[in-house]
Design a protein around this motif. Structure first.
Motif, PDB file in Angstrom:
ATOM      1  N   LEU A  66       0.829  -1.204   0.000  1.00  0.00           N
ATOM      2  CA  LEU A  66       0.000   0.000   0.000  1.00  0.00           C
ATOM      3  C   LEU A  66       0.863   1.253   0.000  1.00  0.00           C
ATOM      4  N   ARG A  67       1.502   1.575   1.125  1.00  0.00           N
ATOM      5  CA  ARG A  67       2.517   2.640   1.214  1.00  0.00           C
ATOM      6  C   ARG A  67       3.496   2.224   2.303  1.00  0.00           C
TER       7      ARG A  67
ATOM      8  N   ILE B 181       0.891  -0.001   6.994  1.00  0.00           N
ATOM      9  CA  ILE B 181       0.279  -1.123   7.716  1.00  0.00           C
ATOM     10  C   ILE B 181       0.873  -1.209   9.126  1.00  0.00           C
TER      11      ILE B 181
ATOM     12  N   PHE C  80      -0.529   0.566  12.226  1.00  0.00           N
ATOM     13  CA  PHE C  80      -1.683   0.083  12.981  1.00  0.00           C
ATOM     14  C   PHE C  80      -1.352  -1.123  13.867  1.00  0.00           C
TER      15      PHE C  80
ATOM     16  N   GLU D 195       3.456   8.060   8.884  1.00  0.00           N
ATOM     17  CA  GLU D 195       2.124   7.487   8.687  1.00  0.00           C
ATOM     18  C   GLU D 195       1.301   7.562   9.971  1.00  0.00           C
TER      19      GLU D 195
ATOM     20  N   GLY E 149       4.009  15.333   7.530  1.00  0.00           N
ATOM     21  CA  GLY E 149       4.496  15.121   6.170  1.00  0.00           C
ATOM     22  C   GLY E 149       4.320  13.698   5.706  1.00  0.00           C
ATOM     23  N   ALA E 150       4.942  13.403   4.556  1.00  0.00           N
ATOM     24  CA  ALA E 150       4.834  12.068   3.964  1.00  0.00           C
ATOM     25  C   ALA E 150       6.042  11.828   3.070  1.00  0.00           C
ATOM     26  N   MET E 151       6.243  10.553   2.691  1.00  0.00           N
ATOM     27  CA  MET E 151       7.354  10.203   1.806  1.00  0.00           C
ATOM     28  C   MET E 151       6.845   9.879   0.414  1.00  0.00           C
ATOM     29  N   LEU E 152       7.587  10.385  -0.583  1.00  0.00           N
ATOM     30  CA  LEU E 152       7.314  10.041  -1.966  1.00  0.00           C
ATOM     31  C   LEU E 152       8.468   9.182  -2.487  1.00  0.00           C
ATOM     32  N   ARG E 153       8.218   8.520  -3.633  1.00  0.00           N
ATOM     33  CA  ARG E 153       9.305   7.809  -4.312  1.00  0.00           C
ATOM     34  C   ARG E 153      10.463   8.776  -4.544  1.00  0.00           C
TER      35      ARG E 153
ATOM     36  N   PHE F  13       8.046  15.093   1.739  1.00  0.00           N
ATOM     37  CA  PHE F  13       7.091  16.080   1.226  1.00  0.00           C
ATOM     38  C   PHE F  13       6.138  16.527   2.331  1.00  0.00           C
TER      39      PHE F  13
END
Lengths: 84, 228
Positions: B57-58, B62, B65, B94, B100-104, B148
């Motif tokens: 997924l990303r 997972i 959780f 996450e 923020g978040a991570m991109l490729r 990002f």
């Protein structure tokens, strides 16, 4: 059972390097009419109907897990009554 | 000081992390399986790198959780040091413990090599042993380290000095402002893509990462151990 089709895509403000590479490749194949390519994910959920409105439940699933709203948008469509 | 190394299915830097703490730092450390629901006995939490749940997924989506993550959130709220490296950083993003978040990676390649970092903020509990703007060499190994966040968040990060590490020369993955590591606002949760646990001995090519762990221990000793 209800089928829900979820599309997750990168937000407009986020660069999509994979999409750019695919676009360049299409251009190299002479498909110059292609202006942009964005790569996303497609998920199919099979859901048992319950008292809870399905839109509400799926929205929650998208926000919590299926999409990361910092970088991604999601949209979904609900397909009624799928035979098993 | 007693550290927990959290182990998820697919973690692969857990042993490096354990080795860094036990053999190089000389502190207590235990592996904690992701199903565990109690971190009370630990003073510091380490989330190692790897590919938890196969990056399905990303990255980190997972693992975030897992049972143990509720405890990691509690530990963070209690002010305990929480360090996430690589996939550990992705899990912290996450989980919302870091913004923020991570991109490729911009170049779409998995990058695995030593990089030079600048210690942008040496006032945190993770970086006090470094000099201001010290240059250190630490390896990276990731396919999704392109940090990002929205402009508002970026401004906040800069304003609160939450950017702790930056890539010093070239930016290997396209991350905003060459960000390699950030803390939360309180400063007790650090996420970073480079692997300090793989740079704790000259034999490994660099010992520059060791000071990060030493900083954590010194900070803990200063606030928990009363010397006569």
């Amino acid at each position: 059972m209800i089928k829900v089709k979820v599309h997750v895509t990168l937000r407009e403000s986020v660069l999509d390097p994979q999409g750019t590479v695919v676009k360049n490749s299409l251009h190299a194949m002479n498909y110059h009419e292609v202006q942009d390519v964005r790569i996303g994910k497609y998920l199919e959920l099979l859901i048992e109907p319950s008292d809870r409105p399905i839109e509400e439940a799926v929205k929650e699933m998208c926000e919590k897990l299926l999409a990361n709203t910092v970088i991604e948008n999601y949209e979904f469509e609900v397909e009624e009554a799928v035979t098993q | 000081m007693k550290f927990a190394v959290i182990v998820f299915p697919g973690s692969n830097c857990d042993i490096d992390m354990y080795h860094a703490v036990k053999d190089e730092l000389g502190e207590e450390v235990e592996y904690v399986w992701h199903d565990e629901a109690d971190l009370e006995q630990f003073d510091g939490i380490l989330l190692p790198g790897g590919f938890s749940y196969g990056d399905y997924l990303r990255s980190g989506s997972i693992a975030r959780f897992s049972n143990v993550m509720n405890e990691v959130v509690k530990a963070a709220e209690a002010g305990k040091p929480v360090l996430g490296v690589c996939n550990g950083f992705q899990i912290l993003l996450e989980s919302g413990l870091l913004p923020g978040a991570m991109l490729r990676n911009q170049g779409l390649k998995f990058i695995c090599r030593p990089v030079e970092l600048e210690v942008v903020n040496n006032e945190t509990m993770f970086t006090k042993a470094y000099q201001p703007n010290e240059r250190i060499t630490v390896p990276v190994a990731h396919g999704e380290g392109n940090y990002f966040c929205d402009e508002e968040t970026l401004k906040q990060l800069e304003k609160n000095n939450q950017i702790v590490f930056r890539y010093a020369n070239d930016n290997p993955n396209g991350s905003l402002l060459s960000i390699a590591g950030i803390t939360n606002e309180k400063g007790n949760v650090l996420g970073m893509m480079p692997h300090p646990e793989r740079a704790v001995d000259k034999l490994l090519g660099s010992a520059d990462g060791l000071k990060l762990f030493q900083s954590i221990v010194k900070h803990w000793r200063d606030s928990h151990v009363v010397t006569a």
